[in-house]
Enzyme design. Sequence first.
Site, PDB file in Angstrom:
ATOM      1  N   HIS A 318       0.875  -1.187   0.000  1.00 45.87           N
ATOM      2  CA  HIS A 318       0.000   0.000   0.000  1.00 45.87           C
ATOM      3  C   HIS A 318       0.902   1.225   0.000  1.00 45.87           C
ATOM      4  O   HIS A 318       1.812   1.320   0.822  1.00 45.87           O
ATOM      5  CB  HIS A 318      -0.889  -0.016   1.251  1.00 45.87           C
ATOM      6  N   ARG A 338      -6.240  10.383  -0.111  1.00 43.80           N
ATOM      7  CA  ARG A 338      -5.930  10.949  -1.435  1.00 43.80           C
ATOM      8  C   ARG A 338      -7.207  11.156  -2.253  1.00 43.80           C
ATOM      9  O   ARG A 338      -7.311  12.117  -3.005  1.00 43.80           O
ATOM     10  CB  ARG A 338      -4.947  10.026  -2.177  1.00 43.80           C
TER      11      ARG A 338
HETATM   12  O1  MEZ Z   1      -9.069  -2.049  -0.356  1.00 43.04           O
HETATM   13  C1  MEZ Z   1      -8.248  -1.648   0.461  1.00 43.04           C
HETATM   14  O2  MEZ Z   1      -7.144  -2.174   0.593  1.00 43.04           O
HETATM   15  C2  MEZ Z   1      -8.544  -0.425   1.246  1.00 43.04           C
HETATM   16  C3  MEZ Z   1      -9.960  -0.035   1.307  1.00 43.04           C
HETATM   17  C4  MEZ Z   1      -7.558   0.251   1.824  1.00 43.04           C
HETATM   18  C5  MEZ Z   1      -7.558   1.692   2.110  1.00 43.04           C
HETATM   19  O3  MEZ Z   1      -6.692   2.386   1.608  1.00 43.04           O
HETATM   20  O4  MEZ Z   1      -8.409   2.174   2.842  1.00 43.04           O
END
Ligand code: MEZ
Length: 529
Positions: A318, A338
């Site tokens: 992420h 974002r």
């Molecule tokens: O789908 C995801 O991983 C999610 C909703 C994460 C996020 O950034 O909130």
Amino acid sequence: MYTKEMLESIKKVEANRVANAELEPRRMTAEEKETLLKTYHPDYKTDEFRVLSVGPNKGEKVPTELAALLQGKSRINTADIDLSKVDYDVDVLVIGGGGAGSSAAIEAHEAGANVMIVTKLRIGDANTMMAEGGIQAADKPNDSPAIHYLDAFGGGHFAAKPELLYTLVNEAPEAIKWLNDLGVEFDKTEDGTMVTTHGGGTSRKRMHAAKDYSGAEIMRTLRDEVLNRNIPVVDFTAAIELILDENGNAAGAVLLNMETEEILIARAKTVVIATGGAGRMHYQGFPTSNHYGATADGLVIAYRAGAKLLYADTLQYHPTGAAFPEQIFGALVTEKVRSLGAKLINVNGEAFMHPLETRDVSAASIIRECSDRNNGVDTGSGKGVWLDTPMIEMKGGEGTIEKRIPAMLRMFEKYGIDIRKEPILVYPTLHYQNGGLDITKDCMTTNIKNLFAAGEVVGGIHGRNRLMGNSLLDIIVFGRNAGKNAAAAAKNTTVGNLTLNHVDEFAKEAEEYCSGAVSPMLLPDYRNK
Ligand code: MEZ
């Protein structure tokens, strides 16, 4: 708390804020993305992977740490296990108490099956609980499942299994309705219309959310439903091997009581694996946004029983894990930050990329900024870039942060950082396994009959990269389908004699490659780290 360098950099971020907020950084071209990914994305670091020597994916590469577990040593000595002494005898055994497991159990129960959940921690201790920003579904007039499909297929590098992605996007609106009817408190306008936003790589606003507690709210609702239906939940009990019957079909699991270390036997007509992800494997030394139990257990026990993996070499980092302060290193800073208008800014106060590129591209871009370009901010324990959260209220008005992302506000507030006034430091964090068990569109594993799978343990739904909000969606769509199909299959199943021969056969084949690691891991070990 901030260092002198951080404070100087913040001044540059503030000085450029108005200009950066108005700027629309251009999207990268396909060629630029490809070069970026190959150079900076962790999936392309060849020396971090190992080729499997045994099992159905022999000859394919997986992360080194995962290879050690897949080819590791069983936690049991099969000679010590008495399969004639059955502790639980059910139609459908669901392994895992997160969103996918709970959805499967609810639907299996609805279909009249005698279903039981086993979970190594407690129901709800799962990545579902940790998901923040939302769940996708094309249910607005300007959108359609076909457009959703194109977004996700492209975002996943055209590698998704078409029939799985087709099911995901087409059943999405019904999944939202099901959750809404069960009681999930989605964000709505006064007339009841769902509030939806963009995520990285979406061409329409289709992210439905419950503030930035979306996963927790969904999990709360599913857990209530499981408990209200009196579905048995055996908690603090891990599945440490699958049991097959003499015909090679899934027929239960060997369980380990995590508190007493007692071994228990569950016999079942069908089994649903919903054990979730692997963030706690900390591939390549990355921190993680995952819950404490995310240790790839389902992949290990299913692989040993002969199930095939798909895309186990691709992980999702992420883009925005917290990089500072150290106490929350790696914790999720939702993409919704974002979506609501915050941009990624480097040490010099420059908006260096479009904030809503897909996740793999965004993560690679941040890694490049912090490495070769030397434009990262020193965090004391590494590097990070700014996520300029005050831009959100410049765009959406005062009160937007408290209203739409209160969890983020609180997480940083604990450390004296007011995200309404100050930017925050972020760096990629290990978030999701794109790969996992190979399944058919009915959620059965492709090569073990009566073994179903749903949720993050599955590979191929999203291809080689997943878009935000499609995981909360897949746990519901495929969790429900796995439960319905496992219940239906159980009706036509007579379990043969139970066996653990596959465990011994695998051990024999793996002997010369075994690292000595005992698997499944069950819990991460942070001692001496
Ligand atoms: O789908 C995801 O991983 C999610 C909703 C994460 C996020 O950034 O909130």
